[in-house]
Write a protein that holds these residues in place. Structure first.
Motif, short mmCIF file in Angstrom:
data_model
loop_
_atom_site.label_atom_id
_atom_site.label_comp_id
_atom_site.label_asym_id
_atom_site.label_seq_id
_atom_site.Cartn_x
_atom_site.Cartn_y
_atom_site.Cartn_z
N GLU A 108 0.81 -1.22 0.00
CA GLU A 108 0.00 0.00 0.00
C GLU A 108 0.84 1.27 0.00
N THR A 110 2.33 2.58 2.67
CA THR A 110 2.08 3.29 3.92
C THR A 110 3.42 3.71 4.55
N TYR A 133 -6.71 -1.40 10.06
CA TYR A 133 -5.86 -1.11 8.90
C TYR A 133 -5.92 -2.25 7.88
N HIS A 139 -7.85 -0.66 0.25
CA HIS A 139 -6.53 -1.26 0.01
C HIS A 139 -6.59 -2.30 -1.11
#
Length: 149
Positions: A108, A110, A133, A139
């Motif tokens: 992703e 992140t 998450y 996602h």
């Protein structure tokens, strides 16, 4: 989107018979030897693609968060061109582990700041924040945790 249902079987005995089974004579029932050597236990982590029926297994001596992360990497590598992944599993703590979050965060993109520190801040703070998450619908890889009944 590929959908995979995941579960595991732990504590499977790895057994080896001491002697081979006796040959079957016509009209008789097969006789199996009862003595065996125990080679410890194994854990099977496996997912099934719900559309194709393809099984993605991983057999290990343990069932740790690293083992789950390795299985997750195997799944994601099994179809690198997948539009996305929807993984369905129970709420076992290894399925909401730091290692699982780091694997999804890598895909992703992140940032480390968003991830924070396990037990202290950010996404990694608690089991609840990690599960939230991992289950984020936007996602590319979504891990949906279901409650066991």
């Amino acid at each position: 989107m590929n959908t995979v249902s995941f579960d595991e079987k732990t504590g499977m005995q790895a057994l080896e018979p001491v002697k081979p089974n006796k040959l079957v004579k016509p009209g008789h029932v097969e006789k199996r030897e009862f003595e065996y050597v125990r080679h410890g236990t194994q854990a099977l982590l496996a997912g099934m693609d719900v559309v194709t029926g393809k099984i993605i297994p991983l057999v290990r001596d343990t069932r740790t968060e690293e083992d789950f992360s390795d299985w997750l990497a195997t799944v994601l590598a099994s179809d690198p061109n997948a539009a996305g992944w929807h993984l369905v599993m129970d709420r076992l703590n290894t399925h909401m582990s730091e290692a699982a979050v780091l694997k999804v965060a890598e895909i992703e993109g992140t940032s480390a700041e968003e991830l924070g520190v396990k037990g202290k801040s950010g996404i990694l703070k608690s089991m609840e924040t990690r599960a939230a998450y991992l289950g984020t619908p936007s996602h590319k890889t979504v891990i949906q945790h279901l409650y066991q009944e």
